[in-house]
Design a protein around this motif. Structure first.
Motif, PDB file in Angstrom:
ATOM      1  N   ARG A 180       0.837  -1.208   0.000  1.00 25.12           N
ATOM      2  CA  ARG A 180       0.000   0.000   0.000  1.00 25.12           C
ATOM      3  C   ARG A 180       0.870   1.255   0.000  1.00 25.12           C
ATOM      4  NH1 ARG A 180      -2.803  -3.164   3.722  1.00 25.12           N
ATOM      5  NH2 ARG A 180      -1.919  -2.041   5.497  1.00 25.12           N
ATOM      6  N   LEU A 181       1.883   1.265   0.847  1.00 26.96           N
ATOM      7  CA  LEU A 181       2.762   2.434   0.927  1.00 26.96           C
ATOM      8  C   LEU A 181       3.581   2.606  -0.350  1.00 26.96           C
ATOM      9  CD1 LEU A 181       3.945   2.175   4.620  1.00 26.96           C
ATOM     10  CD2 LEU A 181       2.436   3.908   3.627  1.00 26.96           C
ATOM     11  N   PHE A 182       4.035   1.503  -0.911  1.00 25.83           N
ATOM     12  CA  PHE A 182       4.804   1.570  -2.150  1.00 25.83           C
ATOM     13  C   PHE A 182       3.960   2.177  -3.259  1.00 25.83           C
ATOM     14  CE2 PHE A 182       6.422  -0.023  -6.153  1.00 25.83           C
ATOM     15  CZ  PHE A 182       7.776   0.201  -6.027  1.00 25.83           C
ATOM     16  N   GLU A 183       2.700   1.763  -3.343  1.00 26.85           N
ATOM     17  CA  GLU A 183       1.804   2.312  -4.363  1.00 26.85           C
ATOM     18  C   GLU A 183       1.615   3.813  -4.173  1.00 26.85           C
ATOM     19  OE1 GLU A 183       0.516   0.700  -7.044  1.00 26.85           O
ATOM     20  OE2 GLU A 183       1.637  -1.063  -6.404  1.00 26.85           O
ATOM     21  N   ALA A 184       1.557   4.258  -2.930  1.00 33.36           N
ATOM     22  CA  ALA A 184       1.309   5.677  -2.635  1.00 33.36           C
ATOM     23  C   ALA A 184       2.568   6.531  -2.710  1.00 33.36           C
ATOM     24  CB  ALA A 184       0.673   5.814  -1.253  1.00 33.36           C
ATOM     25  N   GLU A 185       3.711   5.973  -2.274  1.00 33.45           N
ATOM     26  CA  GLU A 185       4.914   6.790  -2.093  1.00 33.45           C
ATOM     27  C   GLU A 185       6.118   6.350  -2.903  1.00 33.45           C
ATOM     28  OE1 GLU A 185       5.711   7.244   2.109  1.00 33.45           O
ATOM     29  OE2 GLU A 185       3.567   7.195   2.553  1.00 33.45           O
ATOM     30  N   GLY A 186       6.088   5.177  -3.472  1.00 33.93           N
ATOM     31  CA  GLY A 186       7.224   4.683  -4.239  1.00 33.93           C
ATOM     32  C   GLY A 186       8.261   3.982  -3.380  1.00 33.93           C
ATOM     33  N   ILE A 187       9.415   3.763  -3.969  1.00 28.52           N
ATOM     34  CA  ILE A 187      10.473   2.944  -3.361  1.00 28.52           C
ATOM     35  C   ILE A 187      11.089   3.568  -2.117  1.00 28.52           C
ATOM     36  CG2 ILE A 187      12.399   3.833  -4.731  1.00 28.52           C
ATOM     37  CD1 ILE A 187      11.816   0.133  -4.108  1.00 28.52           C
ATOM     38  N   GLY A 188      10.884   4.854  -1.885  1.00 29.15           N
ATOM     39  CA  GLY A 188      11.498   5.530  -0.751  1.00 29.15           C
ATOM     40  C   GLY A 188      10.817   5.295   0.582  1.00 29.15           C
ATOM     41  N   VAL A 189       9.853   4.421   0.633  1.00 33.37           N
ATOM     42  CA  VAL A 189       9.124   4.139   1.872  1.00 33.37           C
ATOM     43  C   VAL A 189      10.082   3.609   2.939  1.00 33.37           C
ATOM     44  CG1 VAL A 189       7.353   2.663   2.896  1.00 33.37           C
ATOM     45  CG2 VAL A 189       6.997   3.640   0.649  1.00 33.37           C
ATOM     46  N   ASP A 212       6.324 -14.056  -9.732  1.00 33.56           N
ATOM     47  CA  ASP A 212       5.523 -15.283  -9.844  1.00 33.56           C
ATOM     48  C   ASP A 212       4.201 -15.000 -10.557  1.00 33.56           C
ATOM     49  OD1 ASP A 212       7.458 -16.772  -8.544  1.00 33.56           O
ATOM     50  OD2 ASP A 212       6.425 -16.760  -6.608  1.00 33.56           O
ATOM     51  N   ALA A 213       3.535 -13.922 -10.170  1.00 31.88           N
ATOM     52  CA  ALA A 213       2.259 -13.555 -10.789  1.00 31.88           C
ATOM     53  C   ALA A 213       2.464 -13.197 -12.259  1.00 31.88           C
ATOM     54  CB  ALA A 213       1.620 -12.394 -10.034  1.00 31.88           C
ATOM     55  N   TRP A 214       3.547 -12.491 -12.559  1.00 31.06           N
ATOM     56  CA  TRP A 214       3.840 -12.110 -13.945  1.00 31.06           C
ATOM     57  C   TRP A 214       4.085 -13.338 -14.809  1.00 31.06           C
ATOM     58  CZ3 TRP A 214       8.614 -12.492 -16.619  1.00 31.06           C
ATOM     59  CH2 TRP A 214       8.635 -11.851 -17.860  1.00 31.06           C
ATOM     60  N   VAL A 215       4.838 -14.302 -14.296  1.00 32.30           N
ATOM     61  CA  VAL A 215       5.117 -15.523 -15.055  1.00 32.30           C
ATOM     62  C   VAL A 215       3.822 -16.287 -15.321  1.00 32.30           C
ATOM     63  CG1 VAL A 215       6.220 -17.803 -14.926  1.00 32.30           C
ATOM     64  CG2 VAL A 215       7.528 -15.753 -14.366  1.00 32.30           C
ATOM     65  N   ARG A 216       2.978 -16.420 -14.308  1.00 29.11           N
ATOM     66  CA  ARG A 216       1.694 -17.118 -14.513  1.00 29.11           C
ATOM     67  C   ARG A 216       0.845 -16.403 -15.559  1.00 29.11           C
ATOM     68  NH1 ARG A 216       2.077 -17.332  -9.013  1.00 29.11           N
ATOM     69  NH2 ARG A 216       0.511 -15.703  -8.748  1.00 29.11           N
ATOM     70  N   ASP A 217       0.790 -15.072 -15.472  1.00 30.26           N
ATOM     71  CA  ASP A 217       0.027 -14.282 -16.436  1.00 30.26           C
ATOM     72  C   ASP A 217       0.602 -14.448 -17.838  1.00 30.26           C
ATOM     73  OD1 ASP A 217      -1.875 -12.308 -17.366  1.00 30.26           O
ATOM     74  OD2 ASP A 217      -0.253 -10.833 -17.297  1.00 30.26           O
ATOM     75  N   LEU A 218       1.911 -14.364 -17.941  1.00 29.33           N
ATOM     76  CA  LEU A 218       2.566 -14.491 -19.242  1.00 29.33           C
ATOM     77  C   LEU A 218       2.307 -15.872 -19.849  1.00 29.33           C
ATOM     78  CD1 LEU A 218       4.345 -12.993 -21.261  1.00 29.33           C
ATOM     79  CD2 LEU A 218       6.337 -13.900 -20.044  1.00 29.33           C
ATOM     80  N   TYR A 246       4.273 -10.381 -24.627  1.00 32.54           N
ATOM     81  CA  TYR A 246       5.309 -10.142 -23.621  1.00 32.54           C
ATOM     82  C   TYR A 246       5.278  -8.689 -23.155  1.00 32.54           C
ATOM     83  CZ  TYR A 246       9.852 -10.237 -21.333  1.00 32.54           C
ATOM     84  OH  TYR A 246      10.851 -10.157 -20.414  1.00 32.54           O
ATOM     85  N   VAL A 247       5.250  -7.782 -24.102  1.00 35.99           N
ATOM     86  CA  VAL A 247       5.254  -6.354 -23.763  1.00 35.99           C
ATOM     87  C   VAL A 247       3.978  -5.994 -23.013  1.00 35.99           C
ATOM     88  CG1 VAL A 247       5.168  -4.021 -24.729  1.00 35.99           C
ATOM     89  CG2 VAL A 247       6.827  -5.681 -25.597  1.00 35.99           C
ATOM     90  N   GLU A 248       2.842  -6.454 -23.492  1.00 38.44           N
ATOM     91  CA  GLU A 248       1.551  -6.157 -22.842  1.00 38.44           C
ATOM     92  C   GLU A 248       1.535  -6.661 -21.397  1.00 38.44           C
ATOM     93  OE1 GLU A 248      -2.356  -4.708 -22.539  1.00 38.44           O
ATOM     94  OE2 GLU A 248      -0.904  -4.391 -24.149  1.00 38.44           O
ATOM     95  N   ALA A 249       2.016  -7.864 -21.184  1.00 35.37           N
ATOM     96  CA  ALA A 249       2.035  -8.432 -19.831  1.00 35.37           C
ATOM     97  C   ALA A 249       3.006  -7.699 -18.926  1.00 35.37           C
ATOM     98  CB  ALA A 249       2.398  -9.913 -19.885  1.00 35.37           C
ATOM     99  N   GLU A 284       3.300  -2.153 -13.203  1.00 32.72           N
ATOM    100  CA  GLU A 284       4.159  -1.023 -12.828  1.00 32.72           C
ATOM    101  C   GLU A 284       5.014  -1.307 -11.599  1.00 32.72           C
ATOM    102  OE1 GLU A 284       1.944   2.639 -12.672  1.00 32.72           O
ATOM    103  OE2 GLU A 284       0.849   2.080 -14.490  1.00 32.72           O
ATOM    104  N   ARG A 285       4.421  -1.944 -10.590  1.00 33.78           N
ATOM    105  CA  ARG A 285       5.216  -2.201  -9.386  1.00 33.78           C
ATOM    106  C   ARG A 285       6.372  -3.156  -9.686  1.00 33.78           C
ATOM    107  NH1 ARG A 285       2.616  -4.668  -4.083  1.00 33.78           N
ATOM    108  NH2 ARG A 285       3.142  -6.634  -5.059  1.00 33.78           N
ATOM    109  N   LEU A 286       6.097  -4.180 -10.466  1.00 35.69           N
ATOM    110  CA  LEU A 286       7.164  -5.099 -10.839  1.00 35.69           C
ATOM    111  C   LEU A 286       8.292  -4.358 -11.544  1.00 35.69           C
ATOM    112  CD1 LEU A 286       8.339  -7.951 -11.237  1.00 35.69           C
ATOM    113  CD2 LEU A 286       7.006  -8.080 -13.356  1.00 35.69           C
ATOM    114  N   MET A 287       7.947  -3.489 -12.479  1.00 36.13           N
ATOM    115  CA  MET A 287       8.974  -2.743 -13.207  1.00 36.13           C
ATOM    116  C   MET A 287       9.754  -1.830 -12.264  1.00 36.13           C
ATOM    117  SD  MET A 287       8.907  -3.846 -16.289  1.00 36.13           S
ATOM    118  CE  MET A 287       8.736  -5.382 -15.405  1.00 36.13           C
TER     119      MET A 287
END
Length: 111
Positions: free
Chosen positions: A25-34, A70-76, A96-99, A104-107
């Motif tokens: 939740r904090l990462f989504e709101a504030e980014g990696i600097g949490v 893990d979620a990305w691999v299953r989706d892909l 691949y690109v679409e998945a 965004e968080r994974l990237m």
């Protein structure tokens, strides 16, 4: 939750998941600097207590990264299944690109 300190394996795992959810939740709101202190507050724990479950803030983010991967691999895999054996290289790249770009968080965590 009805217990103060996680003692049973299922309680420990639940507490770890609560910490990860707070960090997410904090990462989504504030980014990696949490900060670790902010994650502890969001999870309803002291910073010292958080160390019972994770060695560091980076450890929390690595766990989020592993979950996202893990979620990305299953989706892909599910997106690529219809292309199996087709030799459709352009289709593969599109899938691949679409998945990837919509995770965004994974990237952010990978970078």
């Amino acid at each position: 939750m009805s217990w103060e300190r996680a003692r049973q394996p299922e309680q420990i795992e639940q507490r770890r998941r609560e910490i990860l959810a707070a960090a997410s939740r904090l990462f989504e709101a504030e980014g990696i600097g949490v900060s670790l202190s902010a994650i502890a507050r969001e999870a309803g724990l002291s910073k010292a207590n958080l160390y019972r479950y994770f060695e560091s803030r980076e450890g929390i983010f690595l766990e989020l990264l592993a979950d996202d991967m893990d979620a990305w691999v299953r989706d892909l895999e599910s997106r690529l299944a219809p292309l199996a054996g087709s030799g459709d290289e352009a289709g593969f790249v599109d899938v691949y690109v679409e998945a990837t770009v919509h995770n965004e968080r994974l990237m952010a965590l990978v970078s």
